[in-house]
Design a protein around this motif. Structure first.
Motif, PDB file in Angstrom:
ATOM      1  N   ASN A 248      -2.696   0.776  -3.334  1.00 22.07           N
ATOM      2  CA  ASN A 248      -1.930   0.081  -2.310  1.00 22.07           C
ATOM      3  C   ASN A 248      -2.427  -1.340  -2.135  1.00 22.07           C
ATOM      4  OD1 ASN A 248      -0.288   2.348  -1.476  1.00 22.07           O
ATOM      5  ND2 ASN A 248      -2.182   3.201  -0.647  1.00 22.07           N
ATOM      6  N   VAL A 249      -1.482  -2.223  -1.773  1.00 22.49           N
ATOM      7  CA  VAL A 249      -1.825  -3.592  -1.405  1.00 22.49           C
ATOM      8  C   VAL A 249      -1.703  -3.661   0.111  1.00 22.49           C
ATOM      9  CG1 VAL A 249      -1.198  -6.019  -1.655  1.00 22.49           C
ATOM     10  CG2 VAL A 249      -0.909  -4.451  -3.599  1.00 22.49           C
ATOM     11  N   PRO A 250      -2.791  -3.898   0.822  1.00 19.90           N
ATOM     12  CA  PRO A 250      -2.740  -3.891   2.283  1.00 19.90           C
ATOM     13  C   PRO A 250      -1.643  -4.817   2.834  1.00 19.90           C
ATOM     14  CG  PRO A 250      -5.000  -4.042   1.526  1.00 19.90           C
ATOM     15  CD  PRO A 250      -4.131  -4.197   0.316  1.00 19.90           C
ATOM     16  N   GLY A 251      -0.844  -4.268   3.755  1.00 23.54           N
ATOM     17  CA  GLY A 251       0.200  -5.042   4.399  1.00 23.54           C
ATOM     18  C   GLY A 251       1.458  -5.244   3.575  1.00 23.54           C
ATOM     19  N   GLN A 252       1.538  -4.625   2.407  1.00 21.10           N
ATOM     20  CA  GLN A 252       2.705  -4.814   1.531  1.00 21.10           C
ATOM     21  C   GLN A 252       3.373  -3.479   1.222  1.00 21.10           C
ATOM     22  OE1 GLN A 252       4.083  -7.599   0.468  1.00 21.10           O
ATOM     23  NE2 GLN A 252       2.486  -9.062   0.993  1.00 21.10           N
ATOM     24  N   ARG A 253       4.688  -3.501   1.244  1.00 19.52           N
ATOM     25  CA  ARG A 253       5.466  -2.383   0.716  1.00 19.52           C
ATOM     26  C   ARG A 253       6.048  -2.862  -0.604  1.00 19.52           C
ATOM     27  NH1 ARG A 253       9.826  -1.567   4.592  1.00 19.52           N
ATOM     28  NH2 ARG A 253      10.633  -0.320   2.882  1.00 19.52           N
ATOM     29  N   TYR A 254       6.186  -1.957  -1.545  1.00 15.56           N
ATOM     30  CA  TYR A 254       6.699  -2.385  -2.848  1.00 15.56           C
ATOM     31  C   TYR A 254       7.489  -1.286  -3.518  1.00 15.56           C
ATOM     32  CZ  TYR A 254       2.430   0.024  -4.447  1.00 15.56           C
ATOM     33  OH  TYR A 254       1.428   0.940  -4.666  1.00 15.56           O
TER      34      TYR A 254
END
Length: 108
Positions: A12-18
């Motif tokens: 996961n990339v903190p603060g990002q939805r993908y």
């Protein structure tokens, strides 16, 4: 532009939805010259780090990541998650390195 693509070993990339675009790869095979191979052979007798091979692997790693980023950019990705390396020797003086991961596009 490809150097702007985030590459992370995390899922996961903190603060990002993908959304997932697909898998991406960066591959390279490199070797050192004959003189450095002779020096490495001599170092093998006394032991210790063989700096020319450490440099070879570092160069190969950097090239593989650069190619991974280029592959991700071509796919329209914003980042690569779950990046991993794989490496193997080809003969006595060549090393192949693969960087691979999942290309993703950020969504709001």
């Amino acid at each position: 532009m490809a150097d702007r693509i985030l590459v992370t070993t995390t899922e996961n990339v903190p603060g990002q939805r993908y959304e997932i675009i697909g898998e991406v790869f960066g591959l390279t095979t490199q070797s050192k010259n004959v003189i450095k191979n002779i020096g490495a052979g001599l170092k093998n007798i006394v032991g210790g780090e063989i700096k020319s091979y450490s440099e070879l692997l570092s160069e190969a790693r950097d090239t593989a990541i650069s190619r991974l980023r280029n592959n991700a950019e071509e796919m329209g990705a914003d980042a690569v998650v779950m990046m991993r390396f794989d490496s193997d020797s080809i003969g006595q003086d060549m090393e192949t390195v693969a960087a691979y991961g999942t290309a993703v596009k950020f969504v709001n």
